[in-house]
Write a protein that holds these residues in place. Structure first.
Motif, PDB file in Angstrom:
ATOM      1  N   GLN A  27     123.429  47.039 -40.874  1.00 18.70           N
ATOM      2  CA  GLN A  27     124.152  46.339 -42.102  1.00 18.70           C
ATOM      3  C   GLN A  27     123.826  44.759 -42.126  1.00 18.70           C
ATOM      4  O   GLN A  27     123.780  44.195 -43.213  1.00 18.70           O
ATOM      5  N   GLU A  28     123.704  44.208 -41.039  1.00 18.70           N
ATOM      6  CA  GLU A  28     123.461  42.540 -41.035  1.00 18.70           C
ATOM      7  C   GLU A  28     122.032  42.697 -41.497  1.00 18.70           C
ATOM      8  O   GLU A  28     121.673  41.791 -42.405  1.00 18.70           O
ATOM      9  N   PHE A  29     120.945  43.529 -41.227  1.00 22.30           N
ATOM     10  CA  PHE A  29     119.751  43.595 -41.512  1.00 22.30           C
ATOM     11  C   PHE A  29     119.754  43.751 -43.282  1.00 22.30           C
ATOM     12  O   PHE A  29     118.969  43.069 -43.832  1.00 22.30           O
ATOM     13  N   LYS A  30     120.243  44.770 -43.611  1.00 23.54           N
ATOM     14  CA  LYS A  30     120.267  44.821 -44.820  1.00 23.54           C
ATOM     15  C   LYS A  30     120.878  43.733 -45.822  1.00 23.54           C
ATOM     16  O   LYS A  30     120.342  43.345 -46.898  1.00 23.54           O
ATOM     17  N   GLU A  31     121.825  43.359 -45.126  1.00 21.38           N
ATOM     18  CA  GLU A  31     122.612  42.258 -45.941  1.00 21.38           C
ATOM     19  C   GLU A  31     121.684  40.798 -46.057  1.00 21.38           C
ATOM     20  O   GLU A  31     121.626  40.272 -46.985  1.00 21.38           O
ATOM     21  N   ARG A  32     120.771  40.662 -44.944  1.00 17.34           N
ATOM     22  CA  ARG A  32     119.765  39.538 -44.879  1.00 17.34           C
ATOM     23  C   ARG A  32     118.747  39.842 -45.734  1.00 17.34           C
ATOM     24  O   ARG A  32     118.257  38.908 -46.402  1.00 17.34           O
ATOM     25  N   VAL A  33     118.231  41.070 -45.870  1.00 18.93           N
ATOM     26  CA  VAL A  33     117.291  41.399 -47.055  1.00 18.93           C
ATOM     27  C   VAL A  33     117.737  41.286 -48.485  1.00 18.93           C
ATOM     28  O   VAL A  33     117.073  40.654 -49.162  1.00 18.93           O
ATOM     29  N   ASP A  34     118.807  41.776 -48.639  1.00 22.31           N
ATOM     30  CA  ASP A  34     119.321  41.568 -50.030  1.00 22.31           C
ATOM     31  C   ASP A  34     119.560  40.272 -50.460  1.00 22.31           C
ATOM     32  O   ASP A  34     119.779  39.828 -51.636  1.00 22.31           O
ATOM     33  N   ALA A  35     120.192  39.366 -49.424  1.00 18.07           N
ATOM     34  CA  ALA A  35     120.310  37.968 -49.827  1.00 18.07           C
ATOM     35  C   ALA A  35     119.344  37.086 -50.359  1.00 18.07           C
ATOM     36  O   ALA A  35     119.196  35.921 -50.864  1.00 18.07           O
ATOM     37  N   LEU A  36     117.898  37.418 -50.110  1.00 15.35           N
ATOM     38  CA  LEU A  36     116.810  37.077 -50.411  1.00 15.35           C
ATOM     39  C   LEU A  36     116.613  37.072 -51.857  1.00 15.35           C
ATOM     40  O   LEU A  36     116.788  37.821 -52.581  1.00 15.35           O
ATOM     41  N   ASP A  37     116.217  35.830 -52.496  1.00 10.82           N
ATOM     42  CA  ASP A  37     115.717  35.961 -53.939  1.00 10.82           C
ATOM     43  C   ASP A  37     114.658  36.861 -54.175  1.00 10.82           C
ATOM     44  O   ASP A  37     113.678  36.859 -53.449  1.00 10.82           O
ATOM     45  N   ARG A  38     114.861  37.799 -55.291  1.00  8.62           N
ATOM     46  CA  ARG A  38     113.742  38.655 -55.599  1.00  8.62           C
ATOM     47  C   ARG A  38     112.585  38.005 -56.524  1.00  8.62           C
ATOM     48  O   ARG A  38     113.008  37.070 -57.328  1.00  8.62           O
ATOM     49  N   SER A  39     111.553  38.010 -56.111  1.00  4.04           N
ATOM     50  CA  SER A  39     110.354  37.278 -56.647  1.00  4.04           C
ATOM     51  C   SER A  39     109.168  37.791 -56.223  1.00  4.04           C
ATOM     52  O   SER A  39     108.794  38.413 -55.260  1.00  4.04           O
ATOM     53  N   TYR A  40     108.122  37.573 -57.061  1.00  2.00           N
ATOM     54  CA  TYR A  40     106.636  38.145 -56.777  1.00  2.00           C
ATOM     55  C   TYR A  40     106.266  37.516 -55.600  1.00  2.00           C
ATOM     56  O   TYR A  40     105.461  38.176 -54.868  1.00  2.00           O
ATOM     57  N   ASN A  41     106.801  36.248 -55.230  1.00  2.00           N
ATOM     58  CA  ASN A  41     106.184  35.638 -54.082  1.00  2.00           C
ATOM     59  C   ASN A  41     106.693  36.145 -52.780  1.00  2.00           C
ATOM     60  O   ASN A  41     106.038  35.946 -51.746  1.00  2.00           O
TER      61      ASN A  41
END
Length: 284
Positions: A199-213
């Motif tokens: 759950q923590e892993f998913k939350e940290r992944v989802d917290a990142l801005d979505r970008s081509y970068n």
């Protein structure tokens, strides 16, 4: 294995080449042989492009450059998520790709269109067909590679290696943009050695801005191969062959638009040392 035993040996070779070429020429240091293949035919001499054999040696040589007080040597390296994480910054003699790596930069400036033109027969019919198909391939490839990039960023921050062999068909339907990101994240977490709870892993992944970068070139090329095969019937290709095609068919006018090429040109103007022959867009 590195092409040089040490950063000192690399700089010594670069200095010898500078002596040979004279004050009007510079030397460009790159990570791998594919980078040299991409760039050396555009240089005045292939010997102006040096391959380190690895990122660590390249950065070590760059750090040593200031103490050696050498001029005329320029370094090019992949961003590899280091810039957004704050662990790497460009400088006058260190150029970093705009996106995660060279492949991601090439695809962004027109690589998708170039690959589609060479591999999808329907793209040859009308100009609108090329634009439409390229747009679809780009959008669907990014939809697969972008969440993978966010996962890689968290994995890198945790010093965890993740499997790069992704079975894309498990996470998207044919002719669709939508990707089951939750399933993808869970599958990679389960297959990797994370200390983080899921759950923590998913939350940290989802917290990142979505970008081509967030996309790296390996993931983009693999996703592009999958989309071309499943959605457009392209056969007899692999990620390796598409990566090679990308580097050979990118139009020169689009290659000249690359951010790192613009920075190299500015370095040439500032130092008076030339590495690359003038491009068609320069009027040369």
């Amino acid at each position: 294995m590195p092409a040089y035993p040490s950063a000192t040996a690399l700089l010594a070779d670069a200095a010898l080449r500078l002596d040979r070429f004279g004050q009007s020429r510079g030397v460009l240091v790159v990570e791998g042989p594919d980078d040299k293949r991409l760039l050396c035919d555009r240089s005045y001499s292939r010997q102006q492009v040096l391959v380190t054999g690895g990122r660590r040696l390249l950065l070590s040589a760059h750090s040593l450059l200031t103490t050696e007080k050498l001029s005329g040597i320029l370094f090019l390296t992949d961003c590899d998520y280091e810039v957004p994480s704050g662990t790497l910054s460009p400088s006058q003699d260190l150029i970093i790709t705009r996106h995660a790596d060279v492949e991601a930069d090439l695809l962004d400036v027109g690589g998708f269109e170039a690959v589609v033109l060479h591999l999808v027969p329907a793209a040859l019919n009308e100009e609108d067909d090329l634009l439409r198909i390229s747009s679809e391939v780009r959008e669907r490839s990014i939809a697969l590679a972008e969440p993978l990039g966010r996962i890689r960023r968290i994995a890198k921050s945790e010093a965890v290696e993740i499997d790069t062999d992704i079975r894309h068909h498990r996470y998207r339907k044919t002719n669709a943009v939508e990707v089951d990101e939750e399933r993808l994240t869970r599958a990679i977490w389960q297959a990797s050695d994370f200390a983080l709870p899921l759950q923590e892993f998913k939350e940290r992944v989802d917290a990142l801005d979505r970008s081509y970068n967030n996309c790296n070139g390996h993931d983009l090329v693999a996703a592009c191969n999958h989309v071309l095969r499943e959605d457009f019937g392209v056969r007899d290709q692999t990620s390796a062959t598409i990566a090679m095609l990308l580097r050979t068919v990118i139009p020169e006018r689009k290659f000249a638009r690359l951010d790192f090429m613009d920075r190299i040109r500015r370095w040439e103007e500032r130092t008076g040392r030339k590495i690359f022959v003038p491009s068609p867009t320069d009027g040369g």
